[in-house]
Design a protein around this motif. Structure first.
Motif, mmCIF file in Angstrom:
data_model
loop_
_atom_site.group_PDB
_atom_site.id
_atom_site.type_symbol
_atom_site.label_atom_id
_atom_site.label_comp_id
_atom_site.label_asym_id
_atom_site.label_seq_id
_atom_site.Cartn_x
_atom_site.Cartn_y
_atom_site.Cartn_z
ATOM 1 N N SER A 1 0.836 -1.207 0.000
ATOM 2 C CA SER A 1 0.000 0.000 0.000
ATOM 3 C C SER A 1 0.862 1.246 0.000
ATOM 4 N N ILE A 2 0.329 2.282 -0.640
ATOM 5 C CA ILE A 2 0.958 3.609 -0.623
ATOM 6 C C ILE A 2 -0.090 4.567 -0.059
ATOM 7 N N LYS A 3 0.373 5.440 0.852
ATOM 8 C CA LYS A 3 -0.563 6.365 1.474
ATOM 9 C C LYS A 3 -0.315 7.778 0.992
ATOM 10 N N CYS A 4 -1.400 8.550 0.918
ATOM 11 C CA CYS A 4 -1.306 9.939 0.482
ATOM 12 C C CYS A 4 -2.200 10.800 1.362
ATOM 13 N N GLU A 5 -1.670 11.966 1.712
ATOM 14 C CA GLU A 5 -2.428 12.906 2.526
ATOM 15 C C GLU A 5 -2.193 14.314 2.006
ATOM 16 N N GLN A 6 -3.249 15.138 2.003
ATOM 17 C CA GLN A 6 -3.087 16.541 1.625
ATOM 18 C C GLN A 6 -3.713 17.430 2.689
ATOM 19 N N ASN A 7 -3.055 18.558 2.953
ATOM 20 C CA ASN A 7 -3.571 19.496 3.948
ATOM 21 C C ASN A 7 -3.919 20.836 3.310
ATOM 22 N N LEU A 8 -4.305 20.788 2.034
ATOM 23 C CA LEU A 8 -4.630 22.003 1.281
ATOM 24 C C LEU A 8 -6.124 22.302 1.281
ATOM 25 N N GLY A 9 -6.915 21.427 1.882
ATOM 26 C CA GLY A 9 -8.360 21.640 1.875
ATOM 27 C C GLY A 9 -9.011 21.330 0.538
ATOM 28 N N HIS A 10 -8.302 20.614 -0.328
ATOM 29 C CA HIS A 10 -8.861 20.252 -1.633
ATOM 30 C C HIS A 10 -9.922 19.166 -1.488
ATOM 31 N N ASP A 11 -10.808 19.110 -2.487
ATOM 32 C CA ASP A 11 -11.870 18.097 -2.427
ATOM 33 C C ASP A 11 -11.644 16.960 -3.431
ATOM 34 N N THR A 12 -10.596 17.035 -4.195
ATOM 35 C CA THR A 12 -10.345 16.021 -5.221
ATOM 36 C C THR A 12 -8.898 15.538 -5.139
ATOM 37 N N MET A 13 -8.731 14.218 -5.209
ATOM 38 C CA MET A 13 -7.398 13.630 -5.143
ATOM 39 C C MET A 13 -7.224 12.619 -6.274
ATOM 40 N N TYR A 14 -5.982 12.405 -6.650
ATOM 41 C CA TYR A 14 -5.665 11.607 -7.840
ATOM 42 C C TYR A 14 -4.488 10.680 -7.559
ATOM 43 N N TRP A 15 -4.441 9.593 -8.325
ATOM 44 C CA TRP A 15 -3.238 8.774 -8.414
ATOM 45 C C TRP A 15 -2.793 8.736 -9.870
ATOM 46 N N TYR A 16 -1.484 8.977 -10.065
ATOM 47 C CA TYR A 16 -0.861 8.887 -11.378
ATOM 48 C C TYR A 16 0.249 7.858 -11.340
ATOM 49 N N LYS A 17 0.485 7.247 -12.497
ATOM 50 C CA LYS A 17 1.635 6.362 -12.655
ATOM 51 C C LYS A 17 2.573 6.986 -13.675
ATOM 52 N N GLN A 18 3.859 7.063 -13.328
ATOM 53 C CA GLN A 18 4.861 7.568 -14.266
ATOM 54 C C GLN A 18 5.836 6.443 -14.571
ATOM 55 N N ASP A 19 5.824 6.003 -15.817
ATOM 56 C CA ASP A 19 6.665 4.867 -16.182
ATOM 57 C C ASP A 19 8.092 5.310 -16.485
ATOM 58 N N SER A 20 8.891 4.350 -16.912
ATOM 59 C CA SER A 20 10.319 4.621 -17.131
ATOM 60 C C SER A 20 10.556 5.622 -18.255
ATOM 61 N N LYS A 21 9.571 5.794 -19.131
ATOM 62 C CA LYS A 21 9.697 6.778 -20.211
ATOM 63 C C LYS A 21 9.131 8.126 -19.802
ATOM 64 N N LYS A 22 8.832 8.290 -18.518
ATOM 65 C CA LYS A 22 8.369 9.543 -17.948
ATOM 66 C C LYS A 22 6.925 9.881 -18.299
ATOM 67 N N PHE A 23 6.209 8.944 -18.916
ATOM 68 C CA PHE A 23 4.831 9.241 -19.283
ATOM 69 C C PHE A 23 3.959 9.236 -18.040
ATOM 70 N N LEU A 24 3.211 10.335 -17.813
ATOM 71 C CA LEU A 24 2.333 10.479 -16.659
ATOM 72 C C LEU A 24 0.912 10.105 -17.056
ATOM 73 N N LYS A 25 0.353 9.107 -16.380
ATOM 74 C CA LYS A 25 -0.992 8.669 -16.741
ATOM 75 C C LYS A 25 -1.879 8.605 -15.510
ATOM 76 N N ILE A 26 -3.070 9.191 -15.634
ATOM 77 C CA ILE A 26 -4.038 9.149 -14.543
ATOM 78 C C ILE A 26 -4.498 7.715 -14.329
ATOM 79 N N MET A 27 -4.642 7.348 -13.063
ATOM 80 C CA MET A 27 -5.182 6.035 -12.724
ATOM 81 C C MET A 27 -6.585 6.197 -12.124
ATOM 82 N N PHE A 28 -6.662 6.989 -11.078
ATOM 83 C CA PHE A 28 -7.929 7.171 -10.359
ATOM 84 C C PHE A 28 -8.057 8.623 -9.919
ATOM 85 N N SER A 29 -9.334 9.025 -9.696
ATOM 86 C CA SER A 29 -9.589 10.298 -9.062
ATOM 87 C C SER A 29 -10.807 10.172 -8.160
#
Lengths: 111, 119
Positions: free
Chosen positions: B20-48
């Motif tokens: 498991s990987i944990k994520c926390e934000q203290n900015l008061g935002h209402d939306t959070m995301y997970w991205y995967k960045q592969d070895s070629k540096k491509f950033l791809k959304i996984m979930f929101s």
């Protein structure tokens, strides 16, 4: 779905010269276009963004232009410095706030 | 004072394990995301997640399961890890913008990333 194309994939400029990075997008409903800079081993960070109701935006040495008709937008960096060397990502967002990134361009600024 | 934080920063594990990987934000935002960045540096959304509800779910294997216990946290659990899961995983957060009745975009703030290596 949205497709964002970014070109060129690498760019090398002499310090002090300008750099221009171009992106195209496919979804005409996209309305938000950010640019992120990612230094080696670091997180992506927003450097400038533009919304679809604006054609150009400038912040010191960086500017972004948007052509909605042609569905392309560009990042302009003037008076480049070695610390500008990084990977730059363009992205676009549509109605569902999903951010689609381009593949990134590695900018190298030669001292 | 960290805006978006992730733990752990590095994760090295064997194929077949669950992690498991944990994520926390203290900015008061209402939306959070997970991205995967592969070895070629491509950033791809996984979930929101918006207000703890899943709003984006890309074609990610169901071995990946996000969980949002509250607006400030979005965790990612990965079952039966495979070699191809090796990548840097970034968490991000933002305000979800509604303009003229439509969703839109706002600056997304990224966490420092978690480098996952599957051996």
């Amino acid at each position: 779905g949205e497709n964002v194309e970014q070109h060129p994939s690498t760019l090398s400029v002499q310090e002090g010269d300008s750099a221009v990075i171009k992106c195209t997008y496919s979804d005409s409903a996209s309305n938000y276009f950010p640019w992120y800079k990612q230094e080696l081993g670091k997180r992506p960070q927003l450097i400038i963004d533009i919304r679809s109701n604006v054609g150009e935006k400038k912040d010191q040495r960086i500017a972004v232009t948007l052509n909605k008709t042609a569905k392309h937008f560009s990042l302009h960096i003037t008076e480049t410095q070695p610390e500008d060397s990084a990977v730059y990502f363009c992205a676009s967002t549509g109605a569902n706030s999903k951010l689609t990134f381009g593949k990134g361009i590695t900018l190298s600024v030669r001292p | 004072d960290t805006a978006v934080s992730q733990t752990p920063k590095y994760l090295v594990t064997q194929m077949g394990n669950d992690k498991s990987i944990k994520c926390e934000q203290n900015l008061g935002h209402d939306t959070m995301y997970w991205y995967k960045q592969d070895s070629k540096k491509f950033l791809k959304i996984m979930f929101s997640y918006n207000n703890k509800e899943l709003i984006i779910n890309e074609t990610v294997p169901n071995r990946f399961s996000p969980k949002s216990p509250d607006k400030a946290h979005l965790n990612l659990h990965i079952n039966s890890l495979e070699l191809g899961d090796s990548a840097v995983y970034f968490c991000a957060s933002s305000h979800f913008r509604l303009a003229g009745g439509r969703g839109g975009g706002n600056e997304q703030f990224f966490g420092p990333g978690t480098r996952l290596t599957v051996l």
